[in-house]
Design a protein around this motif. Sequence first.
Motif, PDB file in Angstrom:
ATOM      1  N   LYS A  67       0.826  -1.216   0.000  1.00 16.98           N
ATOM      2  CA  LYS A  67       0.000   0.000   0.000  1.00 16.98           C
ATOM      3  C   LYS A  67       0.859   1.264   0.000  1.00 16.98           C
ATOM      4  CE  LYS A  67      -3.236  -2.238   3.155  1.00 16.98           C
ATOM      5  NZ  LYS A  67      -2.271  -3.104   3.870  1.00 16.98           N
ATOM      6  N   THR A  69      -1.308   4.266  -0.080  1.00 16.02           N
ATOM      7  CA  THR A  69      -2.387   5.145   0.389  1.00 16.02           C
ATOM      8  C   THR A  69      -3.359   4.310   1.213  1.00 16.02           C
ATOM      9  OG1 THR A  69      -3.824   4.726  -1.514  1.00 16.02           O
ATOM     10  CG2 THR A  69      -2.293   6.580  -1.706  1.00 16.02           C
ATOM     11  N   THR A  71      -7.565   4.851   3.274  1.00 14.51           N
ATOM     12  CA  THR A  71      -8.685   5.739   3.537  1.00 14.51           C
ATOM     13  C   THR A  71      -8.553   6.306   4.948  1.00 14.51           C
ATOM     14  OG1 THR A  71     -10.056   4.338   2.148  1.00 14.51           O
ATOM     15  CG2 THR A  71     -11.210   5.897   3.574  1.00 14.51           C
ATOM     16  N   GLU A  78      -8.993   9.141   0.406  1.00 15.43           N
ATOM     17  CA  GLU A  78      -7.798   8.343   0.169  1.00 15.43           C
ATOM     18  C   GLU A  78      -6.592   9.238   0.451  1.00 15.43           C
ATOM     19  OE1 GLU A  78      -8.398   5.300  -0.267  1.00 15.43           O
ATOM     20  OE2 GLU A  78      -6.475   4.459  -0.845  1.00 15.43           O
TER      21      GLU A  78
END
Length: 137
Positions: A67, A69, A71, A78
Amino acid sequence: MSYIPNVLRKQVVERAENCCEYCKLSQTGQEATFHIDHVQPVKHLGKTAFDNLALACVSCSLHKAAKTTATDHETGEETPLFNPRKSTWQQHFRWNGVELQAKDTCGRATIATMRINRPLALAVRLEERLLGRHPEQ
Ligand SMILES: [Zn+2]
């Protein structure tokens, strides 16, 4: 996981002062060898180069995975995760005792994604504090 030459690993460990670049856990005294994290994941064409690597404890490394990014739960947006090669840790985080607090959305998304304040991590940090290795000191 991709192969990291020993010389490069040593340079990354030295730059990080032997601490996880996300949660600041010291590798000293930890049984598991820390991972060399590709900040920009290999999956997203991140290179195995000094400028794209970071020392990460096993927990941060596995939670981050590929990952970049996540939420942010407060804004629903994001948000980029903390990138130790592009900004400083102090810009996004501060300690409240052994609990890590976010200064911004990036810090918040990073703490949540990597579960930096899970109960076991807090317990480990309390022990590290007794040993004089917790960075808040
Ligand atoms: Zn960590």
